[in-house]
Design a protein around this motif. Structure first.
Motif, mmCIF file in Angstrom:
data_model
loop_
_atom_site.group_PDB
_atom_site.id
_atom_site.type_symbol
_atom_site.label_atom_id
_atom_site.label_comp_id
_atom_site.label_asym_id
_atom_site.label_seq_id
_atom_site.Cartn_x
_atom_site.Cartn_y
_atom_site.Cartn_z
ATOM 1 N N TRP A 79 29.775 -24.289 55.286
ATOM 2 C CA TRP A 79 29.347 -22.929 55.574
ATOM 3 C C TRP A 79 29.806 -21.962 54.480
ATOM 4 N N VAL A 85 21.623 -23.614 54.804
ATOM 5 C CA VAL A 85 22.738 -23.806 55.725
ATOM 6 C C VAL A 85 23.509 -22.506 55.934
ATOM 7 N N HIS A 86 23.611 -21.689 54.879
ATOM 8 C CA HIS A 86 24.449 -20.496 54.959
ATOM 9 C C HIS A 86 23.715 -19.315 55.578
ATOM 10 N N ASP A 123 28.888 -16.340 64.531
ATOM 11 C CA ASP A 123 28.218 -17.022 63.423
ATOM 12 C C ASP A 123 28.744 -18.450 63.251
ATOM 13 N N ALA A 124 30.056 -18.637 63.411
ATOM 14 C CA ALA A 124 30.629 -19.975 63.282
ATOM 15 C C ALA A 124 30.126 -20.891 64.393
ATOM 16 N N ARG A 130 27.316 -20.535 65.959
ATOM 17 C CA ARG A 130 25.904 -20.809 65.670
ATOM 18 C C ARG A 130 25.781 -21.881 64.597
ATOM 19 N N TYR A 131 26.669 -21.834 63.593
ATOM 20 C CA TYR A 131 26.655 -22.868 62.555
ATOM 21 C C TYR A 131 26.886 -24.246 63.172
ATOM 22 N N LEU A 141 21.211 -18.577 57.955
ATOM 23 C CA LEU A 141 20.416 -19.188 59.018
ATOM 24 C C LEU A 141 19.232 -18.317 59.415
ATOM 25 N N ASP A 153 30.450 -33.095 58.721
ATOM 26 C CA ASP A 153 30.317 -31.902 57.896
ATOM 27 C C ASP A 153 31.119 -32.039 56.607
ATOM 28 N N VAL A 158 23.574 -26.315 62.685
ATOM 29 C CA VAL A 158 23.724 -27.168 61.505
ATOM 30 C C VAL A 158 24.371 -28.498 61.863
#
Length: 249
Positions: A34, A198-199, A113-114, A116-117, A201, A151, A121
């Motif tokens: 990320w 990836v970063h 956001d984390a 969601r990642y 989204l 990851d 992802v």
């Protein structure tokens, strides 16, 4: 191999030390891929140094020196790469629930956001939309942990892809320089697209999300293309066929 490293990187030992520190700091992030765009400058600088190891100037210089291909590879490619690969090695040590819940070095729990990642992802769709105040239950952590290891594998493949994207300089700087190989440009653009997808989204939500086999394919193509250029540089010159005019002479 150690002598070749000192010879090649004699002008940039401080950079390698700084790079190692950044790599460790980067690897301590709970979600390595990320944050990859923040450290792309380090990838690119080291990639340029590795490409210079197989440049025409270095190859011509080594023809009169006692360095074979193995020492050149270990001292000029493998050993410097380990400085950047400290990032995923460090990340393996920080796949820890307590470390993630405290937010790593900065002491913040996983943000929206984390989460969601991890959901979009990593594929951790079982996670709630917000991090539980009482902490993540153990049964959910048991499902999330292997995805975090994957990851780390993804970011390792991204690093390898970028390390070998820079073209090898075929001739001395000047008017006779060959154009940049098309393969290097395409691999670089694909690597940038992967990190952007990836970063960011939201900005690239309509684009397909790359999966692990795609990362492995990108790294394999990048390494194979670099090695093909290196073999071209190290190959002995071919004898030119005699022309009709030379035969008559």
């Amino acid at each position: 191999a150690g002598r070749f490293t000192r010879l090649t990187f004699s002008d940039s030992p401080a950079f390698l030390v700084i790079l190692a520190g950044f790599a460790v700091f980067y690897g301590m992030s709970p979600f390595a891929l990320w944050t990859a765009p923040s450290f792309i400058w380090a990838f690119v600088i080291l990639a340029r140094l590795i490409a210079a190891v197989y440049s025409a100037e270095v190859h011509e210089f080594l023809l009169t020196r006692p360095f074979d291909g193995g020492r050149r590879f270990v001292g000029g490619v493998l050993f410097p790469s380990l400085f950047l690969l400290l990032a995923p090695l460090t990340a393996l040590c920080f796949v820890n629930l307590h470390w993630i819940e405290r937010g790593g070095l900065f002491g913040h729990p996983p943000s929206t956001d984390a989460i969601r990642y991890m959901r979009e992802v990593l594929g951790a769709t079982f996670l709630p939309d917000t991090w539980p105040r009482a902490g993540l239950p153990q049964h959910l952590w048991a499902q999330l942990r292997p995805l975090l290891y994957l990851d780390v594998l993804r970011v390792t493949l991204v690093i390898l892809s970028i390390l070998f994207i820079f073209p090898i300089r075929q001739s001395v700087v000047g008017s006779n320089d060959r154009p940049v190989p098309v393969g290097s440009v395409l691999i670089f653009l694909v690597a940038v697209w992967v990190m952007a997808r990836v970063h960011f989204l939201d900005a690239f939500a309509a684009w397909p999300m790359p999966r692990l086999p795609f990362f492995a394919l990108l790294a394999g193509v990048s390494i194979a293309h670099f090695w093909w250029l290196a073999r071209q540089m190290s190959a002995p010159p071919r004898a030119r066929p005699l022309t009709d005019s030379s035969t008559r002479g």
